[in-house]
Design an enzyme around this catalytic site. Structure first.
Site, mmCIF file in Angstrom:
data_model
loop_
_atom_site.group_PDB
_atom_site.id
_atom_site.type_symbol
_atom_site.label_atom_id
_atom_site.label_comp_id
_atom_site.label_asym_id
_atom_site.label_seq_id
_atom_site.Cartn_x
_atom_site.Cartn_y
_atom_site.Cartn_z
ATOM 1 N N TYR A 181 -1.337 -0.538 10.258
ATOM 2 C CA TYR A 181 -1.512 -1.044 8.891
ATOM 3 C C TYR A 181 -0.355 -0.573 8.005
ATOM 4 C CZ TYR A 181 -3.651 -1.286 4.203
ATOM 5 O OH TYR A 181 -3.913 -1.533 2.882
ATOM 6 N N SER A 186 0.861 -1.196 0.000
ATOM 7 C CA SER A 186 0.000 0.000 0.000
ATOM 8 C C SER A 186 0.887 1.233 0.000
ATOM 9 C CB SER A 186 -0.883 0.014 1.244
ATOM 10 O OG SER A 186 -1.533 1.260 1.382
HETATM 11 P P1 NAP Z 1 -11.327 -6.376 0.777
HETATM 12 O O1 NAP Z 1 -12.305 -5.981 -0.267
HETATM 13 O O2 NAP Z 1 -11.628 -6.104 2.210
HETATM 14 O O3 NAP Z 1 -11.021 -7.942 0.596
HETATM 15 C C1 NAP Z 1 -10.176 -8.577 1.497
HETATM 16 C C2 NAP Z 1 -10.020 -10.018 1.110
HETATM 17 O O4 NAP Z 1 -9.089 -10.607 2.030
HETATM 18 C C3 NAP Z 1 -11.296 -10.824 1.222
HETATM 19 O O5 NAP Z 1 -11.324 -11.746 0.173
HETATM 20 C C4 NAP Z 1 -11.154 -11.542 2.556
HETATM 21 O O6 NAP Z 1 -11.798 -12.808 2.589
HETATM 22 C C5 NAP Z 1 -9.661 -11.760 2.601
HETATM 23 N N1 NAP Z 1 -9.134 -11.945 3.941
HETATM 24 C C6 NAP Z 1 -9.232 -11.126 5.014
HETATM 25 N N2 NAP Z 1 -8.605 -11.660 6.075
HETATM 26 C C7 NAP Z 1 -8.108 -12.846 5.650
HETATM 27 C C8 NAP Z 1 -7.369 -13.872 6.277
HETATM 28 N N3 NAP Z 1 -7.032 -13.806 7.579
HETATM 29 N N4 NAP Z 1 -7.030 -14.965 5.546
HETATM 30 C C9 NAP Z 1 -7.375 -15.055 4.235
HETATM 31 N N5 NAP Z 1 -8.072 -14.120 3.600
HETATM 32 C C10 NAP Z 1 -8.428 -13.027 4.295
HETATM 33 O O7 NAP Z 1 -9.906 -5.730 0.515
HETATM 34 P P2 NAP Z 1 -9.220 -5.046 -0.778
HETATM 35 O O8 NAP Z 1 -9.480 -3.603 -0.727
HETATM 36 O O9 NAP Z 1 -9.532 -5.830 -1.995
HETATM 37 O O10 NAP Z 1 -7.698 -5.232 -0.367
HETATM 38 C C11 NAP Z 1 -6.880 -6.278 -0.875
HETATM 39 C C12 NAP Z 1 -5.443 -5.946 -0.508
HETATM 40 O O11 NAP Z 1 -5.135 -4.650 -1.045
HETATM 41 C C13 NAP Z 1 -5.197 -5.846 1.002
HETATM 42 O O12 NAP Z 1 -3.934 -6.391 1.310
HETATM 43 C C14 NAP Z 1 -5.196 -4.342 1.248
HETATM 44 O O13 NAP Z 1 -4.428 -4.003 2.374
HETATM 45 C C15 NAP Z 1 -4.580 -3.845 -0.033
HETATM 46 N N6 NAP Z 1 -4.864 -2.432 -0.301
HETATM 47 C C16 NAP Z 1 -6.144 -2.001 -0.509
HETATM 48 C C17 NAP Z 1 -6.373 -0.657 -0.734
HETATM 49 C C18 NAP Z 1 -7.750 -0.102 -0.966
HETATM 50 O O14 NAP Z 1 -7.911 1.140 -0.963
HETATM 51 N N7 NAP Z 1 -8.767 -0.929 -1.179
HETATM 52 C C19 NAP Z 1 -5.298 0.249 -0.766
HETATM 53 C C20 NAP Z 1 -4.013 -0.233 -0.546
HETATM 54 C C21 NAP Z 1 -3.801 -1.579 -0.330
HETATM 55 P P3 NAP Z 1 -13.297 -13.034 3.197
HETATM 56 O O15 NAP Z 1 -14.169 -12.001 2.538
HETATM 57 O O16 NAP Z 1 -13.640 -14.423 2.827
HETATM 58 O O17 NAP Z 1 -13.217 -12.819 4.670
#
Ligand code: NAP
Length: 247
Positions: free
Chosen positions: A156, A142
């Site tokens: 985070y 991130s």
């Molecule tokens: P999201 O929509 O909240 O999705 C998170 C995913 O991770 C879900 O599939 C969830 O599974 C899974 N997950 C959560 N805890 C887990 C665990 N303990 N073991 C296995 N799976 C787990 O998140 P996102 O926005 O797509 O983010 C994906 C990645 O991008 C993350 O690493 C996040 O930090 C990074 N990121 C996101 C943003 C943003 O603005 N969205 C910005 C920078 C970085 P379930 O639904 O089955 O629980």
């Protein structure tokens, strides 16, 4: 020939968009999820309807035994060629002064320990000296790692800083093993992660203040991940690629 790719946290958001794009480009996809089986099953069905191949695999990446089970299940798919270390969590915005030890433990367990364990198992599968065929690993970090995320989640941000360091170090460890290791560093991407941290409007609200004037879409991150996974990125390793609208 189809190559195998495992994506952690692929039931929604960036992981889901990456799974769809990867399947469209001919990867066989392992769709890891933690709690939302229905979402993972629906994604697998969508990929199969497109003529692709996918399997839903439950595991909590923070638990070593579950990570081992996840990769063993993935072994049935044939040699692993790609891994996206994507699963991650946030928590409600707080200054460090007010963060509980339990929150910090959970944040680092999922985002750091989970990512290290996943990367290790991927490396064990892909390293040529261990019988692997080489491959590419992409860690989802991130831009918070650079910004520090003050008053929101320095925990985070620190966890993502660890992923940046892992990317640099592991790229050097695995260069001679035929495995490239890179990271994408998304900015404000419109997914459900913000609602999970109690701020459903966060990406839209803060996205307006970025140079590109909007939040990003999960598909825009997926495009960069797919490029890094692909042989077209054959001379790129140890790179941190910001997908953050200039933030
Ligand atoms: P999201 O929509 O909240 O999705 C998170 C995913 O991770 C879900 O599939 C969830 O599974 C899974 N997950 C959560 N805890 C887990 C665990 N303990 N073991 C296995 N799976 C787990 O998140 P996102 O926005 O797509 O983010 C994906 C990645 O991008 C993350 O690493 C996040 O930090 C990074 N990121 C996101 C943003 C943003 O603005 N969205 C910005 C920078 C970085 P379930 O639904 O089955 O629980």
């Amino acid at each position: 020939m189809h190559r195998s790719l495992l994506i952690t946290g692929a039931s929604r958001g960036i992981g889901r968009a990456t799974a769809l794009l990867a399947a469209a480009r001919g990867w066989r996809v392992g769709v890891n999820y933690h709690s939302d089986r229905a979402a993972a099953d629906a994604l697998v069905a969508q990929i199969e309807a497109m003529g692709g191949q996918a399997v839903a695999l439950q595991a909590n990446v923070a638990e070593e035994s579950q990570v081992l089970r996840l990769f063993e299940a993935m072994d049935a798919f044939g040699p692993l060629h790609g891994l996206v270390v994507n699963a991650g969590i946030v928590a409600p915005p707080l200054p460090l002064l007010e963060m509980s030890g339990e929150r910090l433990r959970r944040m680092f367990a999922v985002n750091v320990l989970g990512s290290y364990l996943t990367a290790r198992e991927g490396a064990r599968r892909m390293a040529r000296s261990l019988g692997g065929e080489g491959g590419s690993m992409v860690l989802v970090s991130s831009v918070a790692a650079s910004l520090g995320a003050p008053f929101e989640y320095v925990d985070y941000a620190g966890a993502k800083g660890a992923l940046d360091v892992l990317t640099r170090g592991l790229a050097k460890e695995l260069g001679g093993e035929g495995v490239r290791v890179n990271a994408v560093r998304p900015g404000l991407i419109d997914t459900e992660i913000h609602a999970s941290g109690g701020q459903p409007d966060r990406a839209e609200r803060l996205g307006k203040s970025t140079p590109l004037g909007r939040a990003g879409r999960a598909e825009e991150v997926a495009e960069a991940i797919l490029w890094l996974l692909d042989d077209r990125a054959s001379y790129t390793t140890g790179a941190l690629v910001d997908i953050a609208g200039g933030r």
